[in-house]
Write a protein that holds these residues in place. Sequence first.
Motif, PDB file in Angstrom:
ATOM      1  N   ARG A 215       1.624  -3.414   1.823  1.00 55.16           N
ATOM      2  CA  ARG A 215       0.772  -4.611   1.959  1.00 55.16           C
ATOM      3  C   ARG A 215       1.307  -5.736   1.090  1.00 55.16           C
ATOM      4  O   ARG A 215       1.174  -6.910   1.421  1.00 55.16           O
ATOM      5  CB  ARG A 215      -0.682  -4.292   1.610  1.00 55.16           C
ATOM      6  N   ARG A 233       5.300  -4.071   6.616  1.00 55.32           N
ATOM      7  CA  ARG A 233       4.327  -4.793   7.439  1.00 55.32           C
ATOM      8  C   ARG A 233       5.021  -5.506   8.590  1.00 55.32           C
ATOM      9  O   ARG A 233       6.042  -6.142   8.402  1.00 55.32           O
ATOM     10  CB  ARG A 233       3.644  -5.870   6.591  1.00 55.32           C
ATOM     11  N   LEU A 328       2.647  -1.607  11.427  1.00 50.28           N
ATOM     12  CA  LEU A 328       3.838  -1.494  10.595  1.00 50.28           C
ATOM     13  C   LEU A 328       5.096  -1.439  11.454  1.00 50.28           C
ATOM     14  O   LEU A 328       5.087  -0.869  12.547  1.00 50.28           O
ATOM     15  CB  LEU A 328       3.781  -0.208   9.760  1.00 50.28           C
TER      16      LEU A 328
END
Length: 757
Positions: A215, A233, A328
């Motif tokens: 994150r 990400r 992802l």
Amino acid sequence: MTTRAAAARRVAVRVDGIVQGVGFRPYVFRLAEDLRLSGFVRNDTRGVLIEIEGPDRSVELFLRRLPGELPPLARVERTGVAELDPTGGEGFVIDGSDAGGRALALVCADSAPCPDCLRELWDPEDRRHRYPFINCTNCGPRFTIVRGVPYDRPLTTMAGFEMCLACRHEYTDPRDRRFHAQPNACPRCGPQLILVGGRGTAGGDRIGEAAALMRDGAIVAIKGLGGYHLACRADDRGAVARLRSRKRREDKPFALMGADLRALGELVELDPITAALLPSPQRPIVLALRRRGARVAPQVAPASRELGVMLPSTPLHHLLLEAARTPLVMTSGNLSDEPIAYEDVDALERLSAVADAFLLHDRPIHVRADDSVVRVARGRPLMLRRSRGYVPDALTLPRPARRPLLACGAHLKSTFCLVRRDRAWVGHHIGDLDDAATRVAYAEGIAHFERLFDVRPRVVAHDLHPDYASTAYALEREGVRTVGVQHHHAHLAACLAEHGSTGPAVGAIYDGSGHGLDGTVWGGEILVGDLCGVERAGHLLPVRLPGGDRAARQPWRMAAAWLQAAGAASALPPESLRRAVPHEQWETVCEMARRGFSAPWTTSAGRLLDAVSALCGIRATCTYEGQAAIELEALADVTDNGAYELPVGGDLVIDPRPAIRAALGDVDAGVPAALVSARMHRALARATAAACSAAAEQAGLHRVVLSGGVFQNRLLLEWTTAACAERGLDVLVPRALPPNDGGISFGQAAVAIAQGA
Ligand code: ZN
Ligand code: ZN
Ligand code: FE
């Protein structure tokens, strides 16, 4: 009492198919107990053998119910029933795996968590709540953890984990969902996660910490089923750009993983087929049209209208995606052109320059397996890479082999295929055999499959190309008969055999390159024949391949060759290429094409599309195989109905020269590349259908096969199919195997068998 004895009947039931390691025996046990039948069920070399005894009516019921309530992963391909003399025995038992030295029949593919396991995974009351290695007889790792046969815990990478009492109880109870689930484990006794490079801030929640790192923009290497992924990400431009540069992968698209269909639906268009394919137990990557406004960094898939998306394939991935709360990037954990990393030491070493942290576990991976890739075309799945989730499920050949056989495949996207009788085990995607480490993985993979399926090849089929590493491997095998199979014949045969057909048929086989019978580079072939043999009925007009293999990496060379052939080359590159190509080089390459110096002949359809891509200024130089043609397709304006003139001569030579001149005219006149692309695709589709139709008429046939790597191109596949259908032809395309060289080994096997090997 006397009536019971009089009515007793005993039968033997043979069941072939995917019936081992999938909960088939406990299923039979429960059915037999239910009907109060006596007897046994056991695995053997061919599948499962059952003997049951009891009143005639109950035996009949058993036989009727047997195929109807199968465990989810089981697939019955054949059953045979034989009457026996009753023995008067009592009770029904499950015989342990037959360890008589012969291999058991079918080790099956890895499977994503089943609905029951997922329910337990999220249930706070369950003893496997949030346990990343939860599995049962209906799901979990298989192929990637099997070291040998019989498929039993000691011969898997779970051997080092001793089951706790609770797990053992489940494992030994035929009424339990985990009866003989070889990878059965729980948090007390099973594999554990390890996080390397974390900050130790999440109180031992390694998944939470890995997710938090991502994150914040980190790249994390994650150990999965068949190897490592590199993850970050999907919406973080900085992270994705870093991943690209560290991995030294310039343009090739990255795949994405989302928590569920809702999350993926925000990234891509989910047509019903895609939406059904994504949650299948195989969990492939599916290429689907990108949604407008999808929150994905542009570096994920530059120059592509599609995104490759998948759902979590293991409990670990489920937990990770839940914690990450955002899709992802999930790309194979290797540097470009190396096989996927699958051993911890190796991965830590090779990926330390790429990943900021490592989420590992202590269950070894025995066989590496990349993610499988599927695309939807004509409303049906089209396999592009067949690997994790599908391998090693067997395919059935239309004719049985007289002797055990190995087919060695091609050179790029290589796979191998082992055959016993009519069963064909096509191996996992190995990759390009240029790389030494890949060649080792290839030879090891063959040896592993030979043990797993107890095939000792007496016949070895191979490509005719003398420089393929797979050919060299075949010719080095001792004590076998070798059979050379022409590359495009193998493409045609693979598609026919997959559909249970022996031919004859017409084949339009279009690819990048394959060794032709006349020694030139083929790749735009109209063949007529069957599994046994083919004739070349037609082909694309031959042109020069300036610089040989370099032309595939530098499509501008093919633009020069085609302009030269079309009589439209000038001393300067066309306006669209002027910035990308140095003028002196252009002149040299045109000279090579004109004089044939270092420029063999080719009929390659892939190289033709490369030339058009370069001519349009889309891609003058490639960073991965097939890139120019892929980007040309991606950009086409499908609403345009125009088509260039692309005639087919009486000798079935397909002549793109007028189309090349027209395309150059359009490009010079400033017509957008999207229209040039559409017009060229449509022209080639129509010409191909015309050539197929003429060849079919000459031979008195109606069936046409479209295959070869170029038919991964959805536009060309759909338009050619439609044009063939309009001419009353019946079209077959590959489904279970890829149209690219991943299908070659299976085709070689079918040809060698048809030729009597
Ligand atoms: Zn399960
Ligand atoms: Zn346990
Ligand atoms: Fe090919």
